[in-house]
Design an enzyme around this catalytic site. Structure first.
Site, mmCIF file in Angstrom:
data_model
loop_
_atom_site.group_PDB
_atom_site.id
_atom_site.type_symbol
_atom_site.label_atom_id
_atom_site.label_comp_id
_atom_site.label_asym_id
_atom_site.label_seq_id
_atom_site.Cartn_x
_atom_site.Cartn_y
_atom_site.Cartn_z
ATOM 1 C CG ASN A 9 30.480 6.704 55.733
ATOM 2 O OD1 ASN A 9 31.522 6.652 56.391
ATOM 3 N ND2 ASN A 9 30.408 6.239 54.485
ATOM 4 C CE LYS A 11 31.369 8.823 52.127
ATOM 5 N NZ LYS A 11 31.085 9.097 50.727
ATOM 6 C CD GLU A 167 25.649 5.375 50.440
ATOM 7 O OE1 GLU A 167 25.484 6.388 51.125
ATOM 8 O OE2 GLU A 167 26.762 4.866 50.249
HETATM 9 P P1 13P Z 1 27.500 12.006 50.516
HETATM 10 O O1 13P Z 1 26.374 12.241 51.488
HETATM 11 O O2 13P Z 1 28.684 12.858 50.774
HETATM 12 O O3 13P Z 1 27.041 12.027 49.106
HETATM 13 O O4 13P Z 1 28.026 10.528 50.808
HETATM 14 C C1 13P Z 1 27.142 9.488 50.776
HETATM 15 C C2 13P Z 1 27.833 8.274 51.259
HETATM 16 O O5 13P Z 1 28.671 7.697 50.590
HETATM 17 C C3 13P Z 1 27.481 7.787 52.612
HETATM 18 O O6 13P Z 1 27.933 6.495 52.811
#
Ligand code: 13P
Length: 250
Positions: A9, A11, A167
């Site tokens: 992801n 983001k 998560e």
């Molecule tokens: P991190 O791996 O940066 O903690 O992010 C997790 C996340 O939100 C994946 O969707």
């Protein structure tokens, strides 16, 4: 035997040149690792680029969000079929950042799940408790509520068309993920809850883990009996790290 799945992801990171380098490296680094599934969820403007580079490879791609409606006066939104037009097989639904920052409620998340399945995509349906809820010992209660919202809408056989991702919000982006045993216990709870409706679906559905999954903890997390893969944020932005986590799943 559930096949492992690693989803990156990105983001809100990336640009054309940087994406190309990362996607090319992932294709190269995972070409010979065919015993697990991989996907990368990129920002919407780069879906065409992910499609151009990843099609024909063993890496799938997807969106990070979508609107639950087929069309309409929703400025700035993206409809489910638009993601399909760019070859997406996955879409992240109900990520905690959208629940928090965009006030996405359980019913909205459930509607998005159903809409994604309707156009043939696999929703990566995220659930997880906040730090306050975690500290109050409410993890199971919270994930049960989030899970039930989708189960109520689409049933266990509908849920089976997607992928779950647990998560814990307190672990996201902190570099301090849940311990494998702590994570496993919530994953087992989720699977048991699904089993109370449909044991076949519970046995086959993949439950990914997310929240500071890194090269250092990936293999241990992935060895837990109810952890079927990873949803990776930060580490998916560094080619060598993403590749290493995918290889651990393989
Ligand atoms: P991190 O791996 O940066 O903690 O992010 C997790 C996340 O939100 C994946 O969707």
């Amino acid at each position: 035997m559930r096949r492992k799945l690693v989803v990156g992801n990105w983001k809100m990171y990336g640009n054309l040149a940087w994406n190309k380098a990362l996607l090319d490296a992932a294709v190269e680094g995972l070409r010979d690792y065919r015993n697990a599934d991989y996907a990368i969820c990129v920002p919407h403007p780069y879906l065409w680029q992910a499609q151009a580079i990843l099609q024909g490879t063993n890496i799938a791609w997807g969106g990070q969000n979508m609107n639950q409606f087929e069309g309409g006066a929703f400025t700035g939104s993206v409809a489910p079929h638009m993601l399909v037009d760019f070859g997406c097989s996955y879409v992240i639904i109900g990520h905690s950042e959208r629940r928090e920052l965009c006030n996405e409620s359980d019913p909205v998340v459930a509607a998005k799940f159903e809409a994604a399945v309707k156009v043939g995509m696999k929703p990566v349906f995220c659930i997880g408790e906040s730090r306050e809820e975690h500290e109050a010992g409410e993890a199971e209660e919270v994930v049960a509520r989030q899970l039930d919202a989708v189960l109520t809408r689409v049933g266990a056989e509908g849920l089976a068309k997607g992928v779950l991702a647990y998560e814990p919000v307190w672990a996201i982006g902190t570099g301090r993920g849940a311990s494998p045993h702590k994570a496993q216990s919530v994953h087992a709870f989720i699977r048991k809850r699904i089993a109370s409706l449909d044991s076949g679906v519970a046995a086959s559905i993949r439950i990914l883990h997310g929240g500071s999954v890194r090269v250092a903890n990936a293999a241990q997390l992935l060895s837990m009996p109810d952890i079927d893969g990873a949803l990776v944020g930060n580490a998916s932005l560094v080619a060598d790290q993403f590749i290493a986590i995918c290889r651990a799943a393989n």
